[in-house]
Design an enzyme around this catalytic site. Structure first.
Site, short mmCIF file in Angstrom:
data_model
loop_
_atom_site.label_atom_id
_atom_site.label_comp_id
_atom_site.label_asym_id
_atom_site.label_seq_id
_atom_site.Cartn_x
_atom_site.Cartn_y
_atom_site.Cartn_z
N ASP A 196 -22.69 -2.08 3.03
CA ASP A 196 -21.52 -1.32 2.63
C ASP A 196 -21.05 -1.69 1.23
O ASP A 196 -20.81 -0.84 0.38
CB ASP A 196 -20.39 -1.52 3.63
CG ASP A 196 -20.74 -0.98 5.00
OD1 ASP A 196 -21.71 -0.21 5.11
OD2 ASP A 196 -20.04 -1.32 5.97
N SER B 248 0.84 -1.20 0.00
CA SER B 248 0.00 0.00 0.00
C SER B 248 0.87 1.24 0.00
O SER B 248 2.06 1.19 0.34
CB SER B 248 -0.92 0.01 1.22
OG SER B 248 -0.18 0.36 2.38
#
Length: 386
Positions: A176, A71
């Site tokens: 979600d 990341s």
């Protein structure tokens, strides 16, 4: 999560890290739930919208079974695992979410094999805006295309739910990922969590001269924690005692009788879910007839129910909501699973500056760390960028 690289920048970073260009770049948004909290796993109704903050992944399939993950935020470094040995116990930090998706696809009989993945995101973590589902939805959108899996959005919703429930260990429903995968610009998503049927309801805040403000209290929360699980267990207990499949099947007229059959705490949990379902249905009608400026009282009532009956608010959220209302917001409520995270304040554009200032002053007066306040707008769902 503050980094934000566009598709070209992320692809270039990927190539510098992994030594080859990605097969593509995909993104999926976080979400704000306008109203309808803790109703999804009770097979009820929710009204979220995808937001203009996203997780983006650059991905390249490999010819072996090695999975490499990196990341642009944090200091976890490169994670390397074998696709044939995915297990909940081996995943750490943010890698739980992409690895959970790959594991869930394996459980469906789809073995993707190895891949390289670089993640960038500007969906705040722990803020109740579904940063984890944004990652999962970006990953499953990429893998579905790269592996030619042919999954439709309903199947991707269920696969990411399984990743959350059985790999990450968070007993969440389907709201979600439904918002992230099926959202549309300028609309909220009216979702029936039993059937997965959706209706896109116009939510033109700009025309109504309204600004949806997110107030991130910086009180971090986790769906894998005990509070969320205990609320879900209370709902299941209530449904069992009342003899229904889910609390979706209990209506407002049933509450008086339910009060005599449930202990006080379980009754409060049930009452929140039943009345919250009704507020979602009312909100849809109001949006389709009177427009977004008229839903303020429903937002306020929702927050009171979450604070008093479901007991998932916190002092910082209550201060944010009250300060925003007092400074001119038409309505405000906590959004997300609770125990921290964010509030949403539907604010007249002319009052935005004073609402922001009032919330900041209220936090300072209470001795709380400054919140992050930013506007959002309903955005498109998951897609390929490059």
């Amino acid at each position: 999560m503050t980094p934000r690289l566009d598709a070209g920048q992320l692809a270039a970073r990927f190539q510098s890290v992994f030594g080859a260009a990605p097969d593509g770049v995909w993104q999926a948004p976080g979400r704000v739930n306008l109203i309808g909290e803790h109703t999804d796993y009770n097979e009820g109704f929710v009204l979220p919208f995808a937001i203009n903050r996203t997780a983006r992944v650059a991905v390249r399939r490999r010819s072996d079974s090695t999975i490499r993950l990196l990341s642009t935020f944090g200091n976890q470094g490169l994670t390397t695992v074998d696709a044939g040995s995915l297990s909940r116990g081996t995943a750490r930090g943010w890698t739980k979410y992409p690895l959970g998706v790959l594991w869930a696809l394996q459980q469906r009989g789809l073995h993707v094999g190895g891949l390289d993945l670089l993640l960038d995101s500007d969906v705040p973590r722990g803020a109740g805006l579904s940063s984890s589902h944004a990652i999962e939805c970006a990953v499953i959108t990429a893998v579905n295309e790269l592996a030619a899996a042919g999954l439709d959005t309903r199947e991707m919703v269920l696969a990411t739910q399984r990743a959350e429930n059985d790999f990450v260990g968070a007993p969440t429903g389907i709201m979600d990922q439904s918002a992230s995968l099926r959202g549309a610009a300028g609309h909220v998503l009216f979702l029936d969590c039993r059937s997965q049927d959706i209706r896109l309801v116009p939510f033109d805040a700009d025309s109504a001269r309204l600004v949806p403000l997110v107030i991130d209290t910086k009180v971090s929360h986790s769906h894998a924690g005990g509070g969320y699980a205990s609320r879900r267990a209370s709902c299941e207990r209530g449904a069992g005692i009342l003899g229904v499949k889910a609390l979706r099947d209990v209506g407002p007229d049933d509450l008086d009788a339910a009060a005599g059959r449930l202990d006080p705490e379980t009754f409060r949990r049930v009452r929140h879910v039943v009345t919250e379902n009704e507020r979602v249905l009312q909100a849809v009608k109001v949006l389709e007839t009177a427009g977004p400026a008229a839903i303020g009282p429903l937002l306020d009532a929702s927050h009171a129910s979450m604070r008093d009956d479901f007991e998932i608010s916190c002092p910082e959220l209550d201060v944010a909501v009250e300060a925003a209302r007092s400074a001119g917001a038409v309505g405000a409520r906590m959004t997300g699973g609770g125990f921290g995270g964010s509030a949403i304040a539907l604010t007249p554009a002319a009052a935005e500056r004073q609402v922001r200032a009032a919330v900041g002053l209220a936090f300072a007066a209470a001795g709380y760390a400054p919140p992050e306040i930013f506007s959002v707008r309903p955005a498109a769902g998951a897609m390929r960028l490059a």
